[in-house]
Design a protein around this motif. Sequence first.
Motif, PDB file in Angstrom:
ATOM      1  N   UNK A   1       0.653  -1.133   0.008  1.00 59.34           N
ATOM      2  CA  UNK A   1       0.087  -0.011  -0.168  1.00 59.34           C
ATOM      3  C   UNK A   1       0.843   1.250   0.038  1.00 59.34           C
ATOM      4  N   UNK A   2       0.473   2.400  -0.713  1.00 61.04           N
ATOM      5  CA  UNK A   2       1.261   3.448  -0.699  1.00 61.04           C
ATOM      6  C   UNK A   2       1.434   4.181   0.508  1.00 61.04           C
ATOM      7  N   UNK A   3       2.548   4.640   0.852  1.00 59.99           N
ATOM      8  CA  UNK A   3       2.944   5.394   2.101  1.00 59.99           C
ATOM      9  C   UNK A   3       2.891   6.619   2.219  1.00 59.99           C
ATOM     10  N   UNK A   4       2.777   7.358   0.867  1.00 67.60           N
ATOM     11  CA  UNK A   4       2.849   8.733   0.781  1.00 67.60           C
ATOM     12  C   UNK A   4       2.028   9.639   1.751  1.00 67.60           C
ATOM     13  N   UNK A   5       2.649  10.447   2.454  1.00 69.07           N
ATOM     14  CA  UNK A   5       1.852  11.364   3.331  1.00 69.07           C
ATOM     15  C   UNK A   5       1.999  12.881   3.062  1.00 69.07           C
ATOM     16  N   UNK A   6       3.145  13.143   2.372  1.00 71.59           N
ATOM     17  CA  UNK A   6       3.199  14.659   2.103  1.00 71.59           C
ATOM     18  C   UNK A   6       2.120  15.067   1.131  1.00 71.59           C
ATOM     19  N   UNK A   7       1.548  16.403   1.440  1.00 69.22           N
ATOM     20  CA  UNK A   7       0.412  16.979   0.587  1.00 69.22           C
ATOM     21  C   UNK A   7       1.327  17.911  -0.079  1.00 69.22           C
ATOM     22  N   UNK A   8       0.781  18.198  -1.496  1.00 69.57           N
ATOM     23  CA  UNK A   8       1.274  19.334  -2.271  1.00 69.57           C
ATOM     24  C   UNK A   8       0.046  20.063  -2.663  1.00 69.57           C
ATOM     25  N   UNK A   9      -0.283  21.176  -1.810  1.00 74.92           N
ATOM     26  CA  UNK A   9      -1.218  21.976  -2.054  1.00 74.92           C
ATOM     27  C   UNK A   9      -0.864  22.862  -3.309  1.00 74.92           C
ATOM     28  N   UNK A  10      -2.043  23.240  -3.907  1.00 69.15           N
ATOM     29  CA  UNK A  10      -1.928  24.382  -5.001  1.00 69.15           C
ATOM     30  C   UNK A  10      -1.753  25.808  -4.606  1.00 69.15           C
ATOM     31  N   UNK A  11      -1.505  26.885  -5.491  1.00 68.38           N
ATOM     32  CA  UNK A  11      -1.113  27.790  -4.937  1.00 68.38           C
ATOM     33  C   UNK A  11      -2.398  28.405  -4.133  1.00 68.38           C
ATOM     34  N   UNK A  12      -2.229  29.629  -3.521  1.00 73.86           N
ATOM     35  CA  UNK A  12      -3.572  30.362  -2.850  1.00 73.86           C
ATOM     36  C   UNK A  12      -4.766  30.053  -3.408  1.00 73.86           C
ATOM     37  N   UNK A  13      -5.621  29.034  -2.647  1.00 77.71           N
ATOM     38  CA  UNK A  13      -6.892  28.742  -3.175  1.00 77.71           C
ATOM     39  C   UNK A  13      -7.725  29.913  -3.427  1.00 77.71           C
ATOM     40  N   UNK A  14      -7.733  31.021  -2.744  1.00 79.92           N
ATOM     41  CA  UNK A  14      -8.595  32.140  -2.883  1.00 79.92           C
ATOM     42  C   UNK A  14      -8.230  32.879  -4.017  1.00 79.92           C
ATOM     43  N   UNK A  15      -7.101  32.627  -4.674  1.00 75.45           N
ATOM     44  CA  UNK A  15      -6.656  33.561  -6.081  1.00 75.45           C
ATOM     45  C   UNK A  15      -7.978  33.257  -6.938  1.00 75.45           C
ATOM     46  N   UNK A  16      -8.459  34.412  -7.564  1.00 73.42           N
ATOM     47  CA  UNK A  16      -9.346  34.004  -8.591  1.00 73.42           C
ATOM     48  C   UNK A  16      -8.898  33.567  -9.914  1.00 73.42           C
ATOM     49  N   UNK A  17      -9.452  32.745 -10.458  1.00 70.15           N
ATOM     50  CA  UNK A  17      -9.123  32.280 -11.736  1.00 70.15           C
ATOM     51  C   UNK A  17      -9.966  32.319 -12.827  1.00 70.15           C
ATOM     52  N   UNK A  18      -9.673  32.379 -14.192  1.00 65.94           N
ATOM     53  CA  UNK A  18     -10.473  32.725 -15.236  1.00 65.94           C
ATOM     54  C   UNK A  18     -10.225  31.390 -16.412  1.00 65.94           C
ATOM     55  N   UNK A  19     -10.963  30.455 -16.002  1.00 64.66           N
ATOM     56  CA  UNK A  19     -10.663  29.006 -16.912  1.00 64.66           C
ATOM     57  C   UNK A  19     -11.144  29.263 -18.384  1.00 64.66           C
ATOM     58  N   UNK A  20     -10.206  28.821 -19.064  1.00 66.33           N
ATOM     59  CA  UNK A  20     -10.624  28.742 -20.494  1.00 66.33           C
ATOM     60  C   UNK A  20     -11.899  27.784 -20.783  1.00 66.33           C
ATOM     61  N   UNK A  21     -12.877  28.229 -21.664  1.00 69.17           N
ATOM     62  CA  UNK A  21     -14.067  27.157 -21.582  1.00 69.17           C
ATOM     63  C   UNK A  21     -13.535  25.642 -22.147  1.00 69.17           C
ATOM     64  N   UNK A  22     -13.805  24.751 -21.348  1.00 69.58           N
ATOM     65  CA  UNK A  22     -13.280  23.367 -21.701  1.00 69.58           C
ATOM     66  C   UNK A  22     -14.749  22.432 -21.695  1.00 69.58           C
ATOM     67  N   UNK A  23     -14.540  21.733 -22.828  1.00 71.57           N
ATOM     68  CA  UNK A  23     -15.712  20.733 -22.773  1.00 71.57           C
ATOM     69  C   UNK A  23     -15.596  19.359 -21.775  1.00 71.57           C
ATOM     70  N   UNK A  24     -16.672  19.660 -21.168  1.00 68.80           N
ATOM     71  CA  UNK A  24     -16.853  18.625 -19.798  1.00 68.80           C
ATOM     72  C   UNK A  24     -17.952  17.788 -19.912  1.00 68.80           C
ATOM     73  N   UNK A  25     -17.599  16.591 -19.235  1.00 64.57           N
ATOM     74  CA  UNK A  25     -18.690  15.433 -19.112  1.00 64.57           C
ATOM     75  C   UNK A  25     -19.131  15.267 -17.713  1.00 64.57           C
ATOM     76  N   UNK A  26     -20.401  15.056 -17.359  1.00 66.81           N
ATOM     77  CA  UNK A  26     -20.678  14.742 -16.171  1.00 66.81           C
ATOM     78  C   UNK A  26     -21.453  13.359 -16.185  1.00 66.81           C
ATOM     79  N   UNK A  27     -20.947  12.436 -15.532  1.00 68.34           N
ATOM     80  CA  UNK A  27     -21.832  11.000 -15.553  1.00 68.34           C
ATOM     81  C   UNK A  27     -22.419  11.024 -14.033  1.00 68.34           C
TER      82      UNK A  27
END
Length: 309
Positions: A1-27
């Motif tokens: 079983x994997x033993x990795x415990x270190x977390x890699x968090x992304x940059x400031x989660x409160x930073x506003x982002x403007x995503x490029x329109x991307x085709x997505x599917x929800x099942x």
Amino acid sequence: MPTETNSTHSADPATPVTPTPTPVTVLGLGAMGQALAGAFLKAGHPTTIWNRSAGKGEDLVARGATRAASAAEAVRAGELVLVCVVDYDASQAILEPLAADLSGRVLVNVTSDSPERARAAAKWAAGHGIAYLDGAVMIPTVMVGTPEALLFYSGDEAAYKKHEALLKSLGGQSAYVGADHGLAAVYDLSMLDFFWTSMAGLVHGYALAAKDGVPASALAPFLKAHIALLGLVVDETAQEIDSGEYQGAEANLAVELAGVEHILHAAERRGLDVSVLRGVRDVAKRAVDLGHGADSWTATVEGVRNPGA
């Protein structure tokens, strides 16, 4: 079983982002699936939806979603495919026949289950050339898509980085927690462990007060202040657990255990169920018996870790 415990968090989660329109599917169009698809739509992403049973998603279609005639058709329409169903048995039943269609796409599974099931699903995905992220939604449907919404993701880091802005359409507090695909579920279970045991304590405290004629509404303002104290000890407790050093100079476990015994006896005299309180007492007593009587309450973790001691 994997033993990795270190977390890699992304940059400031409160930073506003403007995503490029991307085709997505929800099942999967249960309440949460519909909320997730709605958040994608609101953010301007072309969204294709599919559900095993008919009759769901009419509001999404009215808002611009495309309803696919089959799961395969839905998958082929999306660059990122998100699945949200009742459990991993259901998700794998849907995904197994779609392996060829999913190859080369990013699959994000936010179905709630165990770390072991997440790792098994990741192994299946890797065997079919599918970039896979496992996820956990930590908020109710009404919060999906808000800046405060928290979602965890783990697995393929490159896939997460590529679609980070897109995924933050679902929640501004989204966080990548590591390459081990089981970590999102670990974070999910750990946080819900805390939440539900805390809720049990809240309800039990109200019940105890009510036995002496104190209504819950009278106790509530004081409990709010009491709950705020937990925020002050979260970091300190984490540091003690990580270091294995439990500083009990100000309040030691032996004294705290006596206080738990007082609450337990009072609840018993009032005819309340004390199974949860008895569990708290037993874990604390076990830690004392293991030699931690002079340590802080954090040392009860040793009682949790050593149930047979």
